[in-house]
Design a protein around this motif. Structure first.
Motif, PDB file in Angstrom:
ATOM      1  N   PRO A   1       0.806  -1.224   0.000  1.00 21.40           N
ATOM      2  CA  PRO A   1       0.000   0.000   0.000  1.00 21.40           C
ATOM      3  C   PRO A   1       0.840   1.275   0.000  1.00 21.40           C
ATOM      4  O   PRO A   1       0.444   2.276  -0.588  1.00 21.40           O
ATOM      5  CB  PRO A   1      -0.826  -0.109   1.277  1.00 21.40           C
ATOM      6  N   GLY A   2       1.988   1.236   0.636  1.00 20.83           N
ATOM      7  CA  GLY A   2       2.858   2.413   0.611  1.00 20.83           C
ATOM      8  C   GLY A   2       3.312   2.747  -0.795  1.00 20.83           C
ATOM      9  O   GLY A   2       3.289   3.906  -1.226  1.00 20.83           O
ATOM     10  N   ILE A   3       3.701   1.733  -1.522  1.00 20.23           N
ATOM     11  CA  ILE A   3       4.094   1.933  -2.919  1.00 20.23           C
ATOM     12  C   ILE A   3       2.879   2.339  -3.747  1.00 20.23           C
ATOM     13  O   ILE A   3       2.962   3.232  -4.598  1.00 20.23           O
ATOM     14  CB  ILE A   3       4.747   0.649  -3.478  1.00 20.23           C
ATOM     15  N   GLY A   4       1.741   1.698  -3.497  1.00 17.74           N
ATOM     16  CA  GLY A   4       0.528   2.002  -4.252  1.00 17.74           C
ATOM     17  C   GLY A   4       0.062   3.432  -4.072  1.00 17.74           C
ATOM     18  O   GLY A   4      -0.338   4.093  -5.028  1.00 17.74           O
ATOM     19  N   ILE A   5       0.117   3.936  -2.851  1.00 17.66           N
ATOM     20  CA  ILE A   5      -0.303   5.313  -2.587  1.00 17.66           C
ATOM     21  C   ILE A   5       0.632   6.289  -3.295  1.00 17.66           C
ATOM     22  O   ILE A   5       0.185   7.285  -3.876  1.00 17.66           O
ATOM     23  CB  ILE A   5      -0.367   5.577  -1.074  1.00 17.66           C
ATOM     24  N   GLY A   6       1.911   5.999  -3.263  1.00 18.28           N
ATOM     25  CA  GLY A   6       2.858   6.847  -3.990  1.00 18.28           C
ATOM     26  C   GLY A   6       2.572   6.875  -5.477  1.00 18.28           C
ATOM     27  O   GLY A   6       2.637   7.929  -6.123  1.00 18.28           O
ATOM     28  N   LEU A   7       2.243   5.720  -6.038  1.00 13.00           N
ATOM     29  CA  LEU A   7       1.915   5.664  -7.468  1.00 13.00           C
ATOM     30  C   LEU A   7       0.622   6.403  -7.781  1.00 13.00           C
ATOM     31  O   LEU A   7       0.527   7.109  -8.798  1.00 13.00           O
ATOM     32  CB  LEU A   7       1.811   4.212  -7.924  1.00 13.00           C
ATOM     33  N   VAL A   8      -0.389   6.254  -6.926  1.00 14.23           N
ATOM     34  CA  VAL A   8      -1.672   6.926  -7.155  1.00 14.23           C
ATOM     35  C   VAL A   8      -1.485   8.436  -7.207  1.00 14.23           C
ATOM     36  O   VAL A   8      -1.928   9.103  -8.157  1.00 14.23           O
ATOM     37  CB  VAL A   8      -2.695   6.539  -6.065  1.00 14.23           C
ATOM     38  N   PHE A   9      -0.806   8.998  -6.207  1.00 19.77           N
ATOM     39  CA  PHE A   9      -0.647  10.443  -6.168  1.00 19.77           C
ATOM     40  C   PHE A   9       0.326  10.928  -7.245  1.00 19.77           C
ATOM     41  O   PHE A   9       0.115  11.991  -7.832  1.00 19.77           O
ATOM     42  CB  PHE A   9      -0.183  10.890  -4.777  1.00 19.77           C
ATOM     43  N   GLY A  10       1.374  10.156  -7.522  1.00 22.06           N
ATOM     44  CA  GLY A  10       2.323  10.547  -8.564  1.00 22.06           C
ATOM     45  C   GLY A  10       1.679  10.605  -9.938  1.00 22.06           C
ATOM     46  O   GLY A  10       1.872  11.569 -10.698  1.00 22.06           O
ATOM     47  N   HIS A  11       0.892   9.600 -10.260  1.00 25.93           N
ATOM     48  CA  HIS A  11       0.221   9.588 -11.560  1.00 25.93           C
ATOM     49  C   HIS A  11      -0.894  10.622 -11.637  1.00 25.93           C
ATOM     50  O   HIS A  11      -1.170  11.159 -12.713  1.00 25.93           O
ATOM     51  CB  HIS A  11      -0.309   8.198 -11.886  1.00 25.93           C
ATOM     52  N   ALA A  12      -1.532  10.918 -10.506  1.00 28.22           N
ATOM     53  CA  ALA A  12      -2.559  11.965 -10.501  1.00 28.22           C
ATOM     54  C   ALA A  12      -1.932  13.332 -10.779  1.00 28.22           C
ATOM     55  O   ALA A  12      -2.480  14.126 -11.560  1.00 28.22           O
ATOM     56  CB  ALA A  12      -3.289  11.987  -9.168  1.00 28.22           C
TER      57      ALA A  12
ATOM     58  N   PHE B   1      -6.813   6.161  -3.546  1.00 25.82           N
ATOM     59  CA  PHE B   1      -6.150   6.223  -2.242  1.00 25.82           C
ATOM     60  C   PHE B   1      -6.913   5.409  -1.206  1.00 25.82           C
ATOM     61  O   PHE B   1      -6.326   4.647  -0.431  1.00 25.82           O
ATOM     62  CB  PHE B   1      -6.033   7.674  -1.785  1.00 25.82           C
ATOM     63  N   ALA B   2      -8.239   5.553  -1.194  1.00 21.73           N
ATOM     64  CA  ALA B   2      -9.058   4.832  -0.210  1.00 21.73           C
ATOM     65  C   ALA B   2      -8.970   3.321  -0.410  1.00 21.73           C
ATOM     66  O   ALA B   2      -8.857   2.563   0.560  1.00 21.73           O
ATOM     67  CB  ALA B   2     -10.504   5.300  -0.305  1.00 21.73           C
ATOM     68  N   LEU B   3      -9.013   2.881  -1.653  1.00 17.51           N
ATOM     69  CA  LEU B   3      -8.923   1.443  -1.917  1.00 17.51           C
ATOM     70  C   LEU B   3      -7.550   0.892  -1.559  1.00 17.51           C
ATOM     71  O   LEU B   3      -7.429  -0.217  -1.023  1.00 17.51           O
ATOM     72  CB  LEU B   3      -9.249   1.160  -3.380  1.00 17.51           C
ATOM     73  N   THR B   4      -6.507   1.660  -1.828  1.00  9.93           N
ATOM     74  CA  THR B   4      -5.159   1.212  -1.488  1.00  9.93           C
ATOM     75  C   THR B   4      -4.955   1.184   0.016  1.00  9.93           C
ATOM     76  O   THR B   4      -4.337   0.265   0.558  1.00  9.93           O
ATOM     77  CB  THR B   4      -4.124   2.144  -2.149  1.00  9.93           C
ATOM     78  N   GLU B   5      -5.479   2.174   0.708  1.00  6.47           N
ATOM     79  CA  GLU B   5      -5.353   2.210   2.169  1.00  6.47           C
ATOM     80  C   GLU B   5      -6.147   1.086   2.820  1.00  6.47           C
ATOM     81  O   GLU B   5      -5.778   0.595   3.886  1.00  6.47           O
ATOM     82  CB  GLU B   5      -5.816   3.570   2.688  1.00  6.47           C
ATOM     83  N   ALA B   6      -7.236   0.660   2.191  1.00  3.74           N
ATOM     84  CA  ALA B   6      -8.008  -0.466   2.718  1.00  3.74           C
ATOM     85  C   ALA B   6      -7.154  -1.732   2.770  1.00  3.74           C
ATOM     86  O   ALA B   6      -7.295  -2.540   3.687  1.00  3.74           O
ATOM     87  CB  ALA B   6      -9.248  -0.693   1.869  1.00  3.74           C
ATOM     88  N   LEU B   7      -6.242  -1.890   1.813  1.00  2.00           N
ATOM     89  CA  LEU B   7      -5.343  -3.047   1.842  1.00  2.00           C
ATOM     90  C   LEU B   7      -4.444  -3.013   3.072  1.00  2.00           C
ATOM     91  O   LEU B   7      -4.178  -4.049   3.684  1.00  2.00           O
ATOM     92  CB  LEU B   7      -4.483  -3.084   0.571  1.00  2.00           C
ATOM     93  N   ALA B   8      -3.978  -1.835   3.439  1.00  2.00           N
ATOM     94  CA  ALA B   8      -3.141  -1.718   4.639  1.00  2.00           C
ATOM     95  C   ALA B   8      -3.938  -2.050   5.887  1.00  2.00           C
ATOM     96  O   ALA B   8      -3.435  -2.707   6.800  1.00  2.00           O
ATOM     97  CB  ALA B   8      -2.571  -0.309   4.732  1.00  2.00           C
TER      98      ALA B   8
END
Length: 84
Positions: free
Chosen positions: A33-44, A66-73
């Protein structure tokens, strides 16, 4: 000599209990999720720079991602307690 080799040579082993494995599991589960959140905001940010007129829609999808990725954490945090 490494710690593992020293432990094996001495003939002693350390038993891991389920709580320490749960902590290790959550540590590993937090990486994705840490990597995923970085990718979500970077691509946005990249998408907003390419198409400034679509900023509202991009921001909406960014927060959903972000919400879906944080749900994984959060699932990774709760799973060791459920399966212990």
């Amino acid at each position: 000599m490494s710690v593992l080799a020293t432990t094996l040579a001495a003939g002693t082993t350390n038993n891991l209990d389920i709580k320490s494995l749960g902590a290790l599991g959550y540590g590993l589960a937090a990486i994705g999720p840490g990597i995923g959140i970085g990718l979500v905001f970077g691509h946005a940010i990249e998408a907003m720079a390419r198409q400034p007129e679509a900023t509202g829609r991009i921001t909406q999808y960014m927060w959903i991602g972000f919400a879906l990725t944080e749900a994984l954490a959060l699932i990774g945090l709760v799973a060791p307690f459920i399966y212990s």
